[in-house]
Design a protein around this motif. Sequence first.
Motif, PDB file in Angstrom:
ATOM      1  N   ILE A  13       0.520  -0.896   0.244  1.00  0.00           N
ATOM      2  CA  ILE A  13      -0.216  -0.016   0.260  1.00  0.00           C
ATOM      3  C   ILE A  13       1.178   1.464   0.163  1.00  0.00           C
ATOM      4  CG2 ILE A  13      -1.601   1.101   1.393  1.00  0.00           C
ATOM      5  CD1 ILE A  13      -2.868  -1.533   2.365  1.00  0.00           C
ATOM      6  N   ASN A  14       1.991   0.940   0.884  1.00  0.00           N
ATOM      7  CA  ASN A  14       2.887   2.938   0.786  1.00  0.00           C
ATOM      8  C   ASN A  14       3.806   2.966  -0.509  1.00  0.00           C
ATOM      9  OD1 ASN A  14       1.637   3.032   3.501  1.00  0.00           O
ATOM     10  ND2 ASN A  14       3.150   2.452   4.725  1.00  0.00           N
TER      11      ASN A  14
ATOM     12  N   ALA B 112       3.882   5.583  -2.595  1.00  0.00           N
ATOM     13  CA  ALA B 112       4.882   6.600  -3.334  1.00  0.00           C
ATOM     14  C   ALA B 112       4.400   6.509  -5.319  1.00  0.00           C
ATOM     15  CB  ALA B 112       5.800   5.844  -2.658  1.00  0.00           C
ATOM     16  N   LEU B 113       4.352   5.777  -5.148  1.00  0.00           N
ATOM     17  CA  LEU B 113       4.301   5.320  -7.074  1.00  0.00           C
ATOM     18  C   LEU B 113       2.933   6.414  -7.816  1.00  0.00           C
ATOM     19  CD1 LEU B 113       4.938   1.616  -7.223  1.00  0.00           C
ATOM     20  CD2 LEU B 113       6.244   3.212  -8.590  1.00  0.00           C
ATOM     21  N   ALA B 114       1.907   6.071  -7.178  1.00  0.00           N
ATOM     22  CA  ALA B 114       0.951   6.968  -7.416  1.00  0.00           C
ATOM     23  C   ALA B 114       0.947   8.676  -7.854  1.00  0.00           C
ATOM     24  CB  ALA B 114      -0.675   6.748  -6.666  1.00  0.00           C
ATOM     25  N   ARG B 115       1.662   9.200  -6.318  1.00  0.00           N
ATOM     26  CA  ARG B 115       1.918  10.520  -6.424  1.00  0.00           C
ATOM     27  C   ARG B 115       3.114  10.778  -7.216  1.00  0.00           C
ATOM     28  NH1 ARG B 115       3.447  11.439   0.234  1.00  0.00           N
ATOM     29  NH2 ARG B 115       0.491  11.484   1.006  1.00  0.00           N
ATOM     30  N   MET B 116       4.105   9.581  -8.085  1.00  0.00           N
ATOM     31  CA  MET B 116       5.268   9.964  -8.601  1.00  0.00           C
ATOM     32  C   MET B 116       4.348  10.131 -10.037  1.00  0.00           C
ATOM     33  SD  MET B 116       8.362   8.313  -6.572  1.00  0.00           S
ATOM     34  CE  MET B 116       9.790   8.949  -7.845  1.00  0.00           C
ATOM     35  N   GLY B 117       2.903   9.624 -10.264  1.00  0.00           N
ATOM     36  CA  GLY B 117       2.281   9.483 -11.032  1.00  0.00           C
ATOM     37  C   GLY B 117       2.300   8.106 -12.191  1.00  0.00           C
ATOM     38  N   ASN B 118       3.166   7.152 -11.739  1.00  0.00           N
ATOM     39  CA  ASN B 118       3.329   6.009 -11.939  1.00  0.00           C
ATOM     40  C   ASN B 118       1.890   5.163 -11.128  1.00  0.00           C
ATOM     41  OD1 ASN B 118       4.012   3.316 -13.046  1.00  0.00           O
ATOM     42  ND2 ASN B 118       6.065   3.983 -11.716  1.00  0.00           N
ATOM     43  N   TYR B 119       1.218   5.251 -12.203  1.00  0.00           N
ATOM     44  CA  TYR B 119      -0.741   4.908 -12.055  1.00  0.00           C
ATOM     45  C   TYR B 119      -0.637   3.655 -11.836  1.00  0.00           C
ATOM     46  CZ  TYR B 119      -0.833   9.888 -11.456  1.00  0.00           C
ATOM     47  OH  TYR B 119      -0.908  11.246 -11.738  1.00  0.00           O
ATOM     48  N   ASP B 120      -0.267   3.400 -13.486  1.00  0.00           N
ATOM     49  CA  ASP B 120      -0.147   1.385 -13.365  1.00  0.00           C
ATOM     50  C   ASP B 120       0.421   0.695 -12.710  1.00  0.00           C
ATOM     51  OD1 ASP B 120      -2.042   1.525 -15.458  1.00  0.00           O
ATOM     52  OD2 ASP B 120      -0.507   1.810 -17.224  1.00  0.00           O
ATOM     53  N   ALA B 121       1.467   1.342 -12.563  1.00  0.00           N
ATOM     54  CA  ALA B 121       2.492   0.184 -11.219  1.00  0.00           C
ATOM     55  C   ALA B 121       1.230   0.524  -9.720  1.00  0.00           C
ATOM     56  CB  ALA B 121       4.025   0.843 -10.721  1.00  0.00           C
ATOM     57  N   ALA B 122       1.461   1.496  -9.318  1.00  0.00           N
ATOM     58  CA  ALA B 122       0.627   1.811  -8.439  1.00  0.00           C
ATOM     59  C   ALA B 122      -0.714   1.278  -8.311  1.00  0.00           C
ATOM     60  CB  ALA B 122       0.508   3.425  -8.346  1.00  0.00           C
ATOM     61  N   ARG B 123      -1.475   0.720  -9.610  1.00  0.00           N
ATOM     62  CA  ARG B 123      -2.438   0.050  -9.651  1.00  0.00           C
ATOM     63  C   ARG B 123      -2.446  -1.496  -9.297  1.00  0.00           C
ATOM     64  NH1 ARG B 123      -3.784   1.888 -14.035  1.00  0.00           N
ATOM     65  NH2 ARG B 123      -5.488   3.758 -13.047  1.00  0.00           N
ATOM     66  N   THR B 124      -1.053  -2.094  -9.777  1.00  0.00           N
ATOM     67  CA  THR B 124      -0.276  -3.281  -9.615  1.00  0.00           C
ATOM     68  C   THR B 124      -0.663  -3.614  -7.544  1.00  0.00           C
ATOM     69  OG1 THR B 124       0.535  -3.499 -10.982  1.00  0.00           O
ATOM     70  CG2 THR B 124       1.598  -4.993  -9.732  1.00  0.00           C
ATOM     71  N   GLU B 125      -0.180  -2.497  -7.096  1.00  0.00           N
ATOM     72  CA  GLU B 125       0.161  -3.078  -6.037  1.00  0.00           C
ATOM     73  C   GLU B 125      -1.082  -2.805  -5.116  1.00  0.00           C
ATOM     74  OE1 GLU B 125       4.333  -2.122  -4.782  1.00  0.00           O
ATOM     75  OE2 GLU B 125       3.158  -3.747  -6.092  1.00  0.00           O
ATOM     76  N   PHE B 126      -1.596  -1.819  -5.611  1.00  0.00           N
ATOM     77  CA  PHE B 126      -2.692  -2.151  -4.702  1.00  0.00           C
ATOM     78  C   PHE B 126      -4.025  -3.390  -4.528  1.00  0.00           C
ATOM     79  CE2 PHE B 126      -2.661   3.198  -5.214  1.00  0.00           C
ATOM     80  CZ  PHE B 126      -2.049   2.687  -4.108  1.00  0.00           C
ATOM     81  N   ALA B 127      -3.835  -3.701  -5.972  1.00  0.00           N
ATOM     82  CA  ALA B 127      -4.291  -4.824  -6.776  1.00  0.00           C
ATOM     83  C   ALA B 127      -4.638  -5.663  -6.108  1.00  0.00           C
ATOM     84  CB  ALA B 127      -4.669  -5.310  -7.952  1.00  0.00           C
ATOM     85  N   THR B 128      -2.939  -5.966  -5.726  1.00  0.00           N
ATOM     86  CA  THR B 128      -2.301  -7.202  -5.067  1.00  0.00           C
ATOM     87  C   THR B 128      -2.354  -7.160  -3.147  1.00  0.00           C
ATOM     88  OG1 THR B 128      -0.257  -7.526  -6.458  1.00  0.00           O
ATOM     89  CG2 THR B 128      -0.038  -8.288  -4.803  1.00  0.00           C
TER      90      THR B 128
ATOM     91  N   ALA C  96      -3.317  12.801  -8.499  1.00  0.00           N
ATOM     92  CA  ALA C  96      -2.978  13.518  -9.831  1.00  0.00           C
ATOM     93  C   ALA C  96      -2.854  14.681  -9.123  1.00  0.00           C
ATOM     94  CB  ALA C  96      -4.054  14.048 -10.996  1.00  0.00           C
ATOM     95  N   ARG C  97      -3.155  15.082  -8.040  1.00  0.00           N
ATOM     96  CA  ARG C  97      -3.220  16.579  -7.138  1.00  0.00           C
ATOM     97  C   ARG C  97      -1.418  15.987  -6.463  1.00  0.00           C
ATOM     98  NH1 ARG C  97      -7.874  16.860  -4.011  1.00  0.00           N
ATOM     99  NH2 ARG C  97      -7.443  14.870  -2.268  1.00  0.00           N
ATOM    100  N   TYR C  98      -0.749  15.250  -6.138  1.00  0.00           N
ATOM    101  CA  TYR C  98       0.114  15.204  -5.322  1.00  0.00           C
ATOM    102  C   TYR C  98       1.127  15.246  -6.802  1.00  0.00           C
ATOM    103  CZ  TYR C  98      -1.689  13.969  -1.579  1.00  0.00           C
ATOM    104  OH  TYR C  98      -2.574  13.712  -0.032  1.00  0.00           O
ATOM    105  N   TYR C  99       0.976  14.511  -7.436  1.00  0.00           N
ATOM    106  CA  TYR C  99       1.865  14.717  -9.042  1.00  0.00           C
ATOM    107  C   TYR C  99       1.907  16.009  -9.282  1.00  0.00           C
ATOM    108  CZ  TYR C  99       4.016  13.527 -13.348  1.00  0.00           C
ATOM    109  OH  TYR C  99       4.492  13.585 -14.389  1.00  0.00           O
ATOM    110  N   ALA C 100       1.008  16.577  -9.882  1.00  0.00           N
ATOM    111  CA  ALA C 100       0.746  17.933  -9.828  1.00  0.00           C
ATOM    112  C   ALA C 100       2.478  19.200  -9.064  1.00  0.00           C
ATOM    113  CB  ALA C 100      -0.390  18.720 -10.065  1.00  0.00           C
ATOM    114  N   LEU C 101       1.778  18.954  -7.663  1.00  0.00           N
ATOM    115  CA  LEU C 101       2.736  19.059  -6.474  1.00  0.00           C
ATOM    116  C   LEU C 101       4.427  19.036  -7.055  1.00  0.00           C
ATOM    117  CD1 LEU C 101       0.815  18.698  -3.617  1.00  0.00           C
ATOM    118  CD2 LEU C 101       0.934  20.766  -5.058  1.00  0.00           C
ATOM    119  N   SER C 102       4.767  17.951  -7.385  1.00  0.00           N
ATOM    120  CA  SER C 102       5.847  17.566  -7.629  1.00  0.00           C
ATOM    121  C   SER C 102       6.512  18.279  -8.708  1.00  0.00           C
ATOM    122  CB  SER C 102       5.941  16.095  -7.376  1.00  0.00           C
ATOM    123  OG  SER C 102       5.350  15.582  -8.587  1.00  0.00           O
TER     124      SER C 102
END
Length: 127
Positions: free
Chosen positions: A61-62, A66-82, A119-125
Amino acid sequence: MAIITSVALVLLAQGPVATAQAPHTAFDVGYEELVANDNAAARQAIENCDELAANDPARLINHGIALARMGNYDAARTEFATAANMRSSVELETATGEWVDSRRLARKALAMLEQGEFARYYALSLR
């Protein structure tokens, strides 16, 4: 499964993602880095953590956050789904001190990802 004293994220329906650390945890799953919004450092800390299994729900989850906040949504989705689809779950402590089922947190993270909440985290970065 036994209750884990680890790090978890409370995923709020409205508002930012908050992190929490369970007392006296010996495992680094990016808590301090996520709180500081240093997502690259959080990702590195999580990936370098040898104490937790690769399929530990708090780690997944963590790492996904981190991945989602960096804009790597596909990898984040994989982690969350797992984490969401694991056969068993653990109770993780949230920022509010509540203990929540890890699969529930992971499903909430997936919903937030689908709604564009990260998306807002990615925009802030990018600033």
